[in-house]
Design an enzyme around this catalytic site. Structure first.
Site, mmCIF file in Angstrom:
data_model
loop_
_atom_site.group_PDB
_atom_site.id
_atom_site.type_symbol
_atom_site.label_atom_id
_atom_site.label_comp_id
_atom_site.label_asym_id
_atom_site.label_seq_id
_atom_site.Cartn_x
_atom_site.Cartn_y
_atom_site.Cartn_z
ATOM 1 C CB CYS A 211 -0.914 0.023 1.219
ATOM 2 S SG CYS A 211 -1.897 1.529 1.280
ATOM 3 C CB THR B 114 -2.422 2.168 -6.511
ATOM 4 O OG1 THR B 114 -1.942 2.328 -5.177
ATOM 5 C CG2 THR B 114 -3.878 1.735 -6.505
#
Lengths: 302, 257
Positions: A126, A190
């Protein structure tokens, strides 16, 4: 035609709800399963209650999203109703977990394993908090230790390592996870992170200021990343990033993914995107005379 | 796409009550009464707020927490961010509509009054006289009944009590309402008892506002308040077991109401 197996888990189709999207309760996960997802992932569960970042947490653009939700969680001890209701979901359930140390990863994984999800995904990637996440996924030896120690306390539950693309050591990290006993690679979390500044107020809009980039704009980067991973690791790969339609899914599978994660596409096409992508994949396969999705994995390498 | 956060100038600020202000923004939206916008207060937070006028865009906000407090400090000419409109608004059926607003929940109901084909009866409820607002706006197109908890203005009653009296003595095709969940809880009991279709605007903690994060999803249906709501019909309200009982906080932990 679309049924397949991934890390020993039977899937009716290869679409998997990616972590962090819609996964906040058993009720919504059930709805996603009913909307045609082949498997669903619970939003990352952490060691203790955490609110995450203030809004704005997600920004929306034509071809990409940017988010810094900041890992909100009730904490694994505080989800009794969800654990009970998760049993009613009729597709495989993957539990994503995060922590701020290897010891905490072990603690959370041990409890989560006792609730018997079909797999546990380790969020070592993350980009949106300082103490958790990406730090574990950028260093091959740390990634190795997280995976190997979690493996010791999780019986035979398959362990997926979710990688960050934001390092030039992606292959090394993936290999370290493989050596440590991971059962699959999830590629990727991401990208970036990036930033969006409002010019009228001269301020970054995300409350955390920066956020991970996802959506159609990152798809070519993911395809190339998976193409490379496929050549260097033998673990099955769950390809995640920018898939919004059946063609994207087929492309990702040809690059080397055995299953595909769907996240931002829920925004672009709605909650029934899983069924729509499956229909589109099936249409393509019929036209091109493929009988099983398994025949397509990695064919771009031939 | 109206989902990219864009900032607009505040053109006008009106103090409606000691705790409620209406902000007029340098933009206009098209939408349905009951829809909301995500409002970014730069550097502080982004929160869902119902629309109290579409053209020009107006939001009517009570000072209750950090974000609304910061919003109340804004001045004419300052910029705030807006995206939306989002969610499903009210869908009026029949001719005679009873509209019940409690506290700042009165705000979105004003946009219903643009509909000249309905016969509206409006109940406005607040704790005290100074917290009643928009009364004149409603009076232009509706029969208006006001009540306050302390009896300082209108009838001394809760909005639910006044609504039940009206329902007993008149025929309405439907009831629409927005207000505190405790008011909606009792009002739902009343509309069920009298077998009148209702549509209520509900609230839950929202993050993305567009149905992606799932934070505002409801038990056991998995409906998202930001997407399938915020307005729910009687039929839907019966199925959502968490309404009037519990909700989830910012972390996703269940809390009793």
């Amino acid at each position: 035609m679309l049924s397949t197996s991934f890390a020993g888990i039977e899937l009716e189709n290869p679409t998997v709800l990616a972590a962090g999207i819609l996964g906040t309760s058993a009720a919504i996960l059930k709805r996603v399963a009913d909307s045609g997802a082949g498997a669903v992932t619970i939003k990352s569960i952490g060691p203790k209650k955490r609110e995450g970042h203030s809004n704005p947490t997600v920004l929306f653009f034509d071809s990409y999203l940017m988010n810094a939700v900041g890992l909100p969680t009730p904490g694994y001890r505080n989800m009794e109703r969800e654990w009970e209701e998760l049993k009613e979901i009729n597709v495989p359930v993957i539990a994503s977990i995060y922590a701020s140390s290897i010891e905490e990863f072990v603690e959370v994984a041990q409890y989560v394993a006792s609730r018997k999800p079909d797999a546990i995904e380790l969020n070592i990637s993350c980009p949106n908090t300082k103490a958790h996440g990406m730090l574990f996924g950028k260093d091959p030896s740390i990634a190795h230790d997280v995976v190997s120690q979690v493996k010791e306390v999780t019986n035979n539950i398959p362990i997926f390592a979710k990688l960050t693309p934001n390092t030039d050591r992606v292959i090394e990290v993936a290999r370290a996870c493989e050596e440590a006993g991971a059962d699959a690679i999830v590629a990727f979390n991401t990208w970036g992170p990036g930033m969006y500044i409002d010019i009228n107020t001269r301020r970054p809009v995300l409350h955390y200021r920066t956020g991970g980039v996802s959506g159609p704009a990152v798809k070519p980067l993911v395809v190339k990343g998976i193409y490379e991973l496929y050549e260097h690791v033998s673990l099955p790969i769950l390809g995640v990033g920018g898939i919004t339609n059946g063609n994207d899914a087929i492309e990702m599978i040809m690059a080397g993914a055995s299953a595909i994660g769907i996240g931002s596409a829920v925004y672009y096409r709605g909650i029934d995107v899983f069924k729509r992508i499956c229909d589109e994949m099936q249409g393509w396969m019929l036209t091109h005379d493929y009988k099983s999705i398994k025949e397509l994995v990695g064919v771009a390498h031939e | 796409m109206n989902d990219v956060t864009k900032t607009y100038k505040i053109l006008e600020i009106k103090q409606e009550t000691p705790t409620i202000k209406t902000f007029t923004l340098d933009t206009a939206l098209e939408g349905t009464p009951g829809q909301f916008v995500m409002v970014w207060v730069p550097g502080v937070d982004e929160i869902p707020i119902s629309i109290s006028n579409f053209d020009p865009l107006q939001i009517t906000v009570k000072e209750v927490g950090e974000a609304t407090k910061a919003l109340h400090k804004k001045r004419i000419g300052d910029y705030i961010g807006i995206r939306g409109p989002y969610g499903n608004g009210f869908g009026l059926v029949g001719e005679r509509v009873l509209v019940v607003g409690g506290g700042v929940g009165i705000a979105p109901l004003r946009t219903l009054m643009k509909n000249k084909n309905k016969q509206f009866t409006v109940v406005l409820g607040a704790q005290t006289k100074s917290e009643i607002f928009f009364e004149e706006d409603f009076k232009r197109n509706a029969d208006v009944f006001v009540c306050t908890d302390d009896g300082s203005y209108g009838k001394k009653a809760f909005a639910t009590q006044l609504a039940e009296e009206l329902i007993q003595n008149n025929r309405y095709d439907m009831v629409v309402a927005c207000g505190p969940e405790i008011m909606l809880k009792y009002l739902f009991g009343i509309t069920e008892k009298h077998k009148i279709n209702a549509q209520f605007s509900m609230e839950r903690w929202m993050k993305c506002g567009v149905g992606l994060c799932g934070h505002c999803s409801l038990d056991p249906t998995g409906w998202r308040v930001c997407k399938e709501g915020p307005v729910f019909s009687s039929e839907q309200l019966r199925k959502v077991t968490e309404f009037f009982r519990y909700k989830r906080d910012q972390s996703g932990t269940e809390v009793e109401l």
